[in-house]
Design a protein around this motif. Structure first.
Motif, PDB file in Angstrom:
ATOM      1  N   ILE A   1       0.860  -1.183   0.000  1.00  0.00           N
ATOM      2  CA  ILE A   1       0.000   0.000   0.000  1.00  0.00           C
ATOM      3  C   ILE A   1       0.900   1.239   0.000  1.00  0.00           C
ATOM      4  CG2 ILE A   1      -1.855  -1.230   1.164  1.00  0.00           C
ATOM      5  CD1 ILE A   1      -1.210   0.460   3.690  1.00  0.00           C
ATOM      6  N   THR A   2       0.461   2.287  -0.688  1.00  0.00           N
ATOM      7  CA  THR A   2       1.319   3.461  -0.863  1.00  0.00           C
ATOM      8  C   THR A   2       0.553   4.764  -0.745  1.00  0.00           C
ATOM      9  OG1 THR A   2       0.991   3.412  -3.277  1.00  0.00           O
ATOM     10  CG2 THR A   2       2.912   2.229  -2.405  1.00  0.00           C
ATOM     11  N   PHE A   3       1.307   5.797  -0.372  1.00  0.00           N
ATOM     12  CA  PHE A   3       0.857   7.182  -0.474  1.00  0.00           C
ATOM     13  C   PHE A   3       2.110   8.057  -0.488  1.00  0.00           C
ATOM     14  CE2 PHE A   3      -0.272  11.309   1.450  1.00  0.00           C
ATOM     15  CZ  PHE A   3      -1.151  11.744   0.475  1.00  0.00           C
ATOM     16  N   ASN A   4       2.382   8.676  -1.619  1.00  0.00           N
ATOM     17  CA  ASN A   4       3.548   9.551  -1.790  1.00  0.00           C
ATOM     18  C   ASN A   4       4.845   8.866  -1.361  1.00  0.00           C
ATOM     19  OD1 ASN A   4       1.964  11.578  -2.839  1.00  0.00           O
ATOM     20  ND2 ASN A   4       1.872  12.769  -0.949  1.00  0.00           N
TER      21      ASN A   4
ATOM     22  N   LEU B   1       1.295  -6.235  -6.552  1.00  0.00           N
ATOM     23  CA  LEU B   1       0.114  -5.384  -6.603  1.00  0.00           C
ATOM     24  C   LEU B   1       0.316  -4.197  -5.676  1.00  0.00           C
ATOM     25  CD1 LEU B   1      -2.889  -4.752  -7.230  1.00  0.00           C
ATOM     26  CD2 LEU B   1      -3.488  -6.283  -5.336  1.00  0.00           C
ATOM     27  N   VAL B   2       0.159  -2.997  -6.202  1.00  0.00           N
ATOM     28  CA  VAL B   2       0.266  -1.768  -5.422  1.00  0.00           C
ATOM     29  C   VAL B   2      -1.113  -1.135  -5.321  1.00  0.00           C
ATOM     30  CG1 VAL B   2       1.180   0.586  -5.401  1.00  0.00           C
ATOM     31  CG2 VAL B   2       2.677  -1.328  -6.008  1.00  0.00           C
ATOM     32  N   VAL B   3      -1.534  -0.855  -4.084  1.00  0.00           N
ATOM     33  CA  VAL B   3      -2.798  -0.146  -3.853  1.00  0.00           C
ATOM     34  C   VAL B   3      -2.442   1.236  -3.318  1.00  0.00           C
ATOM     35  CG1 VAL B   3      -4.954  -0.074  -2.576  1.00  0.00           C
ATOM     36  CG2 VAL B   3      -4.088  -2.261  -3.441  1.00  0.00           C
ATOM     37  N   ASP B   4      -2.692   2.239  -4.115  1.00  0.00           N
ATOM     38  CA  ASP B   4      -2.319   3.616  -3.789  1.00  0.00           C
ATOM     39  C   ASP B   4      -3.541   4.397  -3.318  1.00  0.00           C
ATOM     40  OD1 ASP B   4      -0.066   5.751  -4.147  1.00  0.00           O
ATOM     41  OD2 ASP B   4      -1.857   6.654  -5.048  1.00  0.00           O
ATOM     42  N   SER B   5      -3.333   5.294  -2.355  1.00  0.00           N
ATOM     43  CA  SER B   5      -4.453   6.049  -1.800  1.00  0.00           C
ATOM     44  C   SER B   5      -4.447   7.514  -2.236  1.00  0.00           C
ATOM     45  CB  SER B   5      -4.454   5.941  -0.268  1.00  0.00           C
ATOM     46  OG  SER B   5      -3.207   6.322   0.283  1.00  0.00           O
ATOM     47  N   GLY B   6      -4.041   7.752  -3.489  1.00  0.00           N
ATOM     48  CA  GLY B   6      -4.130   9.103  -4.044  1.00  0.00           C
ATOM     49  C   GLY B   6      -2.856   9.892  -3.991  1.00  0.00           C
ATOM     50  N   SER B   7      -1.739   9.259  -4.272  1.00  0.00           N
ATOM     51  CA  SER B   7      -0.447   9.950  -4.245  1.00  0.00           C
ATOM     52  C   SER B   7      -0.438  11.137  -5.201  1.00  0.00           C
ATOM     53  CB  SER B   7       0.679   8.989  -4.627  1.00  0.00           C
ATOM     54  OG  SER B   7       0.866   8.002  -3.643  1.00  0.00           O
ATOM     55  N   THR B   8       0.244  12.196  -4.768  1.00  0.00           N
ATOM     56  CA  THR B   8       0.393  13.378  -5.625  1.00  0.00           C
ATOM     57  C   THR B   8       1.784  13.462  -6.222  1.00  0.00           C
ATOM     58  OG1 THR B   8       0.971  14.695  -3.665  1.00  0.00           O
ATOM     59  CG2 THR B   8      -1.345  14.674  -4.343  1.00  0.00           C
TER      60      THR B   8
ATOM     61  N   VAL C   1      -1.292  -1.636 -10.545  1.00  0.00           N
ATOM     62  CA  VAL C   1      -1.579  -0.519  -9.651  1.00  0.00           C
ATOM     63  C   VAL C   1      -3.086  -0.264  -9.590  1.00  0.00           C
ATOM     64  CG1 VAL C   1      -1.159   1.918  -9.160  1.00  0.00           C
ATOM     65  CG2 VAL C   1       0.659   0.522 -10.190  1.00  0.00           C
ATOM     66  N   LEU C   2      -3.606  -0.218  -8.368  1.00  0.00           N
ATOM     67  CA  LEU C   2      -4.993   0.138  -8.130  1.00  0.00           C
ATOM     68  C   LEU C   2      -5.027   1.376  -7.235  1.00  0.00           C
ATOM     69  CD1 LEU C   2      -6.515  -3.376  -7.289  1.00  0.00           C
ATOM     70  CD2 LEU C   2      -6.438  -2.241  -9.518  1.00  0.00           C
ATOM     71  N   VAL C   3      -6.093   2.152  -7.345  1.00  0.00           N
ATOM     72  CA  VAL C   3      -6.267   3.344  -6.516  1.00  0.00           C
ATOM     73  C   VAL C   3      -7.518   3.159  -5.661  1.00  0.00           C
ATOM     74  CG1 VAL C   3      -6.592   5.843  -6.480  1.00  0.00           C
ATOM     75  CG2 VAL C   3      -5.142   4.794  -8.240  1.00  0.00           C
ATOM     76  N   ARG C   4      -7.359   3.418  -4.360  1.00  0.00           N
ATOM     77  CA  ARG C   4      -8.475   3.280  -3.420  1.00  0.00           C
ATOM     78  C   ARG C   4      -8.327   4.324  -2.326  1.00  0.00           C
ATOM     79  NH1 ARG C   4      -9.433   0.545   1.620  1.00  0.00           N
ATOM     80  NH2 ARG C   4     -11.572  -0.287   1.773  1.00  0.00           N
ATOM     81  N   PRO C   5      -9.398   5.052  -1.992  1.00  0.00           N
ATOM     82  CA  PRO C   5      -9.313   6.034  -0.896  1.00  0.00           C
ATOM     83  C   PRO C   5      -8.904   5.347   0.407  1.00  0.00           C
ATOM     84  CG  PRO C   5     -11.319   6.360  -2.169  1.00  0.00           C
ATOM     85  CD  PRO C   5     -10.733   5.067  -2.641  1.00  0.00           C
ATOM     86  N   PHE C   6      -8.075   6.004   1.178  1.00  0.00           N
ATOM     87  CA  PHE C   6      -7.572   5.434   2.422  1.00  0.00           C
ATOM     88  C   PHE C   6      -8.631   5.529   3.520  1.00  0.00           C
ATOM     89  CE2 PHE C   6      -5.357   5.764   6.498  1.00  0.00           C
ATOM     90  CZ  PHE C   6      -4.511   4.666   6.434  1.00  0.00           C
ATOM     91  N   ASP C   7      -8.902   4.402   4.170  1.00  0.00           N
ATOM     92  CA  ASP C   7      -9.826   4.425   5.307  1.00  0.00           C
ATOM     93  C   ASP C   7      -9.259   3.652   6.490  1.00  0.00           C
ATOM     94  OD1 ASP C   7     -10.014   1.880   4.278  1.00  0.00           O
ATOM     95  OD2 ASP C   7     -12.206   1.807   4.232  1.00  0.00           O
ATOM     96  N   GLY C   8      -7.946   3.462   6.499  1.00  0.00           N
ATOM     97  CA  GLY C   8      -7.296   2.760   7.596  1.00  0.00           C
ATOM     98  C   GLY C   8      -6.236   1.807   7.063  1.00  0.00           C
ATOM     99  N   PHE C   9      -5.160   1.629   7.830  1.00  0.00           N
ATOM    100  CA  PHE C   9      -4.075   0.767   7.375  1.00  0.00           C
ATOM    101  C   PHE C   9      -4.537  -0.679   7.205  1.00  0.00           C
ATOM    102  CE2 PHE C   9      -1.785   4.256   9.519  1.00  0.00           C
ATOM    103  CZ  PHE C   9      -0.973   4.652   8.460  1.00  0.00           C
TER     104      PHE C   9
END
Length: 269
Positions: free
Chosen positions: A10-13, A32-39, A53-61
């Motif tokens: 899981i990733t973010f920036n 598989l990388v699940v990203d929570s909206g990296s800028t 790569v998939l994108v999903r809003p973060f709602d907890g680790f």
């Protein structure tokens, strides 16, 4: 054929760290990388490295990691964080077990070794810090409702593998302090939601015990200045958790939650 493995991250920036993390996972059949909206360029770097790569809003680790597990192609999953790298020794241990079909195990744990401002901590609360990160998702995963300091669990035997998972948790001292504040807040919210109470004993004794247990009883002093600073700062995070729990209870109008000497209700936070 060897049992296939999906690696999940899981990733973010994480543009500055994701490349090394993914390179160390080259032995896996899928990444598989699940990203929570990296800028930053996290997603582009991951895709260029061959990851899905998939994108999903973060709602907890925990929720984010479990989502990644569920989206994986294969049932055996290796779950790592973007600030972690599988060492060659650990990769060899995993591949040896894969060649045997992971016979007799539902999951595997291994040591995590954290780098702290130029030195790998080998003692104290920081090491061996064993984590269950390789498992059969049909028998477990990131279960429960704890979103901070989340843990994976399985139904069945768990074995320990040789080799370390290298951990690079902090980009700077300021990053460590900010991360500690975030974690203290999330831990306080978790405790508050379960009716746990801040007490004077927790405020004073919990940080002191965490420091002396890690620094003296577990030999953190053997890591020199790095071990001392690490023990001190992580103990302060425990103190912040109790203060934040007390503030949450005051905000809710729970006057009984004031950390006084007569308030002993609730379990350990």
């Amino acid at each position: 054929m060897p049992t296939p493995i999906s690696a999940t991250v899981i990733t973010f920036n994480e543009a500055d760290r994701i490349g090394d993390c993914l390179a160390a996972l080259a032995f896996c059949d899928e990444v598989l990388v699940v990203d929570s909206g990296s800028t930053d360029a996290t997603r582009e770097i991951a895709a260029a490295a061959g990851a899905r790569v998939l994108v999903r809003p973060f709602d907890g680790f925990r929720s984010q990691k479990q989502f990644a597990v569920e989206q994986a192609t294969h049932d055996w999953v290796l779950s790592v964080d973007a600030d972690e790298c599988v060492t060659p020794q650990l990769a060899a241990s995993i591949q040896a077990e894969r060649a045997r079909g992971f016979e007799g195990a539902a999951g595997y744990r291994f040591a995590r070794c954290s780098e702290y401002f130029g030195r790998y901590l080998r003692h104290g609360n920081a090491y061996p810090d064993r984590k269950l990160r390789l498992f059969d998702r049909r028998r477990g995963g990131w279960r429960g409702d704890r979103e901070i300091h989340e843990t994976a669990s399985v139904d069945g035997p768990v074995r320990t593998l040789a080799g370390d998972l290298l951990h690079h948790p902090f980009r700077s001292f300021e990053h460590q302090l900010a991360k500690g504040r975030q974690y203290a807040q999330m831990m306080a919210e978790h405790a508050n939601a379960r009716g746990r109470r801040a007490t004077l004993g927790k405020l004073v004794l919990a940080p002191a015990w965490r420091f002396w247990r890690g620094y003296l009883l577990r030999g953190g002093f053997r890591d020199g200045w790095a071990g001392l600073v690490y023990a001190y700062v992580t103990a302060d995070t425990a103190r912040q958790k109790t203060v934040r729990l007390w503030l949450l209870q005051r905000a809710a109008g729970d006057v009984s939650s004031a950390p006084g000497p007569n308030n002993r209700s609730g379990g350990a936070a």
